[in-house]
Write an enzyme that holds these catalytic residues in place. Structure first.
Site, mmCIF file in Angstrom:
data_model
loop_
_atom_site.group_PDB
_atom_site.id
_atom_site.type_symbol
_atom_site.label_atom_id
_atom_site.label_comp_id
_atom_site.label_asym_id
_atom_site.label_seq_id
_atom_site.Cartn_x
_atom_site.Cartn_y
_atom_site.Cartn_z
ATOM 1 N N HIS A 366 -148.557 100.006 33.394
ATOM 2 C CA HIS A 366 -147.425 98.805 33.044
ATOM 3 C C HIS A 366 -147.883 97.277 33.253
ATOM 4 O O HIS A 366 -146.812 96.187 32.760
ATOM 5 C CB HIS A 366 -146.758 99.074 34.050
ATOM 6 C CG HIS A 366 -146.044 100.237 33.625
ATOM 7 N ND1 HIS A 366 -146.667 102.002 33.778
ATOM 8 C CD2 HIS A 366 -145.429 100.978 32.511
ATOM 9 C CE1 HIS A 366 -146.065 102.809 34.008
ATOM 10 N NE2 HIS A 366 -145.220 102.258 32.986
ATOM 11 N N CYS A 678 -142.162 106.379 20.912
ATOM 12 C CA CYS A 678 -141.662 104.852 21.664
ATOM 13 C C CYS A 678 -143.163 104.689 22.643
ATOM 14 O O CYS A 678 -143.227 103.928 23.537
ATOM 15 C CB CYS A 678 -140.443 105.322 22.384
ATOM 16 S SG CYS A 678 -140.858 106.475 23.878
HETATM 17 C C1 PEP Z 1 -144.808 107.447 27.342
HETATM 18 O O1 PEP Z 1 -145.048 107.507 28.640
HETATM 19 O O2 PEP Z 1 -145.605 106.798 26.504
HETATM 20 C C2 PEP Z 1 -143.732 106.285 27.866
HETATM 21 C C3 PEP Z 1 -143.016 104.860 26.377
HETATM 22 O O3 PEP Z 1 -143.080 106.099 28.949
HETATM 23 P P1 PEP Z 1 -143.745 104.730 30.241
HETATM 24 O O4 PEP Z 1 -145.287 104.288 29.197
HETATM 25 O O5 PEP Z 1 -142.874 103.807 29.842
HETATM 26 O O6 PEP Z 1 -144.339 105.840 30.954
#
Ligand code: PEP
Ligand code: MG
Length: 768
Positions: A366, A678
């Site tokens: 993240h 996304c």
């Molecule tokens: C994903 O898993 O691709 C996503 C967009 O969510 P995150 O990266 O916040 O887990």
């Protein structure tokens, strides 16, 4: 052997943990092994950083003067044979073997028995571990098995030492200049002064570590003790929830503990014995707490908690003392640390953060996602870099090449500056695209929305032409807070986001904590966090939090009506059913309370393979889907998205992921479900070619990447991509897929750095 292999290994590894100096670590290893295995010689040969030679890095039994000097080619002698064949060699008469080579520096006696095993880490040869003896028969099988086990256990640690090259140090002609490879975090180039960001440690997490600067450590601890005492004195020590009501009496108890000679003397004695200050503190506090716990008197027993609180305060002081902020208010900084949390980022003005270098994590951590969102160049998993050793140095975060450059010489610095300027001009040039559609040459239109979570990047999204928010990561504000935000606090925040983008749609995702997204005030420690209490599972088990979040979102939507709810980590039908019921109830309740809220569209993230497989049966409960390709890739391939060790296996162009994406798109079309994607895949130009070919018409990505991807889409012809997609269906690996796509990207003017080549981009001296 007197000890079991397991005990032997444990004691060796413990020694390693306590020793900072690589040469000392290596001589500890050979010394312990020689004793444990009761042999005449134990030697460690390591590959030189260019992997052309093996050098004697440590020995117990051969001449110590040969260390660093005795050198063999990778196929020379018995040791070279082990290295080139990657196999064990166990001989009863080594000098008689054809491959034997005498190395004069070692002053080797006639040792007959010889056992050598290769040291391999992540499929790469690190070196060779050898034992020798005077007897004329091979080593017993038991010894062979033991040495192989030891080698496999130590390979990881030795790999780090080997690649750092400290043991092999030749003076670098350009003193201090080095490059460290890492993993891609966020694109771009940033230059600035190294700023160390330490994790906020709890006393429990302090690990054994030694120091060679006892005086400095003793001063630090004395200052920390004095500072805590002062805090208590002024009554401003925020000892938080730990304080019982009788404050004054407790302050006195704390002061007494703090000033007890026992506390400071024990800590200082441990520092004198070689421990660093935090480790000396932890051991002392643990020992004192233990003493209190042993007491029969319940009053004294309860003091164990107090001494731990005091210990934590002292540690906080110690660590904050290590964070002097010497830089000028506008100085460009490269934030460096293990993993940099959002709370760490929030401590600095955004304009000062020119780059991020993390020694841990990977492309999908993240930290990397945040850096992408904020347009900050980032390099992750730079395991060989030790920021503590280079405080105040000049660093370059090269997010394109996934490299950290330390103290570049003036000419290189100037070259990087030129590239940074060029890139800025390039980005400014893209501004002309802001109001242009992302449409292929043959008329296929793609909506580009943005991923966000920080208010700070709402504006960049709009400035770069986002057609809405495809993913609002609502956990991000939760991560900056010190407590769960209230419904009202959330309402105020969500309203600002919805307002900023109105009338464009905003997909607000409910809380997705767990995995590598931890809240500082709610500990979820799990052995397998990505398979644990994450996303909707956590929300449904903590319904009060879910309800307040949904209520806040619904209320925030009243004015502009552009909210769409998105649910993370759905893996079961009953989860989406329950979620829908909660939303319906919240709508009813709010309307009864006089708020005129509407039922928003409800979307589901497809991140877990079961959601993909059950899509037709989930459809009655949802209005749209959004593919989280980060997690979908992780769960389809069983590859941890955050583990640098397996990051080479994490690729959203893996054929299985592509099959899944084609299947989801086909199903959504058949079911009449709008679908978007996304994950970070939407920022990868190679992936975008295939997504467009598959028919995806809606992508959500970081604001920073929108103009680049728009430029790409506007330069391609979908018709020609269809045959390319057909060819990728025959590919057996992501490498083959990327090789097929590379010429198409090159033709579109797209360089290997995930951006079109910059004018005059020679990247002189830069290597992969
Ligand atoms: C994903 O898993 O691709 C996503 C967009 O969510 P995150 O990266 O916040 O887990
Ligand atoms: Mg996800």
């Amino acid at each position: 052997m007197h000890q079991s292999p397991l005990n032997a290994l444990t004691s060796i590894v413990e020694q390693i943990a306590r020793t900072g100096d690589p040469k000392a670590v290596m001589s500890n290893i050979v010394q312990s092994l020689r004793e444990l295995m009761q042999v005449d010689v134990c030697s460690l040969y390591l590959c030189t950083p260019d992997f052309k030679h093996l050098i004697l890095a440590a020995t117990e039994g051969l001449s110590p003067r040969a260390v660093g000097k005795a050198k063999l080619k990778l196929d020379e002698g018995l040791v070279g044979h082990i290295a080139s064949s990657l196999s064990t060699l166990n001989l009863g008469n080594a000098p008689a073997d054809d491959r034997f080579v005498f190395i004069p520096e070692t002053h080797e006696m006639p040792y007959y028995r010889f056992l050598g095993v290769p040291l391999l880490h992540l499929r790469k040869l690190i070196g060779v571990l050898v034992i020798q003896g005077k007897e004329r028969q091979p080593f017993p099988q038991e010894a062979e098995a033991f040495l192989i086990t030891v080698a496999s256990q130590l390979a990881g640690t030795l790999a780090q030492l080997q690649s750092k090259g400290e043991w092999y140090k030749k003076r670098n002609p350009r003193q201090g200049y080095r490059r460290f490879p890492g993993l891609k975090g966020a694109p771009g180039l940033g230059m600035g002064k190294l700023r160390l960001v330490r994790p906020h440690l709890s006393l429990d997490q302090v690990k054994a570590a030694c120091t060679s600067e006892a005086e400095a450590e003793k001063n630090a601890i004395s200052e920390a003790l004095a500072a805590v005492s002062e805090e208590l004195e002024s009554g401003s020590g925020h000892l938080g929830q730990h304080l019982p009501s009788d404050l004054n009496a407790l302050f006195n108890v704390y002061q007494m503990m703090l000033q007890s000679p026992e506390l400071s003397q024990q800590i200082l004695a441990r520092i004198d014995a070689g421990d660093n200050a935090p480790w000396a503190l932890k051991q002392t506090i643990d020992a004192m707490a233990e003493q209190f716990l042993q007491a029969d008197d319940p009053y004294l027993k309860a003091r164990a908690e107090d001494i731990c609180n005091i210990g934590q305060r002292i540690l906080n002081q110690l660590l904050s003392r290590e964070r002097p902020s010497t830089e000028a208010p506008d100085e460009a900084l490269i934030l460096t640390g293990e993993l940099i949390s959002i709370a760490d980022l929030a401590e600095f003005p955004l304009h000062q953060i020119h780059g991020i270098i993390c020694t841990q994590g990977s492309t999908l951590s993240h930290t990397a996602i945040l850096a992408n969102a904020l347009g900050i160049p980032a390099v992750m998993g730079v395991e060989q870099f030790e920021p503590e050793q280079h405080k105040g140095a000049t660093l370059i975060a090269d997010g394109h090449r996934a490299e950290c450059v330390l103290n570049p010489p003036a000419a290189l610095l100037a070259e990087y500056q030129r590239m940074i300027d060029d890139e800025q001009r390039f980005m400014q040039g893209l501004e002309r695209l802001r109001n242009q559609p992302a449409i292929t040459r043959d008329g296929f239109t793609v909506s580009l929305l943005t991923n966000t979570g920080l208010l700070a990047d709402a504006t960049p999204g709009l400035l770069r032409g986002a057609e809405g928010v495809g993913l609002y990561r609502s956990e991000i504000p939760f991560m900056i807070h010190e407590n769960f935000p209230t419904e009202q606090e959330q309402y105020t925040l969500y309203r600002k986001v919805l307002q900023a983008y109105a009338p464009r749609p905003v997909n607000m995702r409910t809380l997705d904590i767990g995995g590598d997204k931890q809240l500082p005030y709610f500990d979820i420690s799990e052995t397998n966090p990505y398979l644990g209490w994450r996303g909707i599972r956590f929300s449904l088990d903590n319904a009060q939090l879910l309800i307040s979040q949904v209520r806040a979102m619904l209320r925030a939507d009243i004015e502009h009506g552009n909210l769409r709810l998105l649910v993370p980590m759905i893996s079961r039908i009953d989860e989406i059913q329950s979620f829908r019921r909660y939303v319906e109830k919240a709508v009813d309740a709010l309307n009864r309370e006089g708020h005129e809220v509407r039922m928003p569209a409800i979307g589901m993230m497809i991140e877990v393979p079961s959601a993909m497989l059950l899509l037709p049966r989930l459809t009655p409960y949802i209005d749209f889907v959004s593919i989280g390709s980060n997690d979908l890739t992780q769960y389809l391939l069983a590859v941890d998205r955050n583990n640098p060790r397996v990051s080479g296996l994490f690729d959203h162009l893996h054929p299985a992921v592509l099959v899944a994406l084609e299947q989801i798109h086909r199903q959504c079309e058949a079911l009449g479900l709008p679908v978007s994607l996304c994950g970070e895949m939407a920022s990868d130009p190679a992936a975008v070619l295939l997504l467009v070919a598959m028919g995806y018409r809606c992508l959500s990505l970081s604001a920073y990447n929108i103009p680049r991807i728009k430029l790409l889409i506007r330069s391609i012809n979908r018709e020609t991509l269809l045959s390319l997609l057909e060819q990728t269906r025959q590919c057996n690996s992501e490498t083959e897929v990327r090789a097929l796509l590379a010429p198409v990207l090159a033709e579109a003017g797209w360089g290997r750095d995930s951006r079109p080549s910059l004018p005059g981009d020679t990247a002189s001296g830069a290597t992969h």
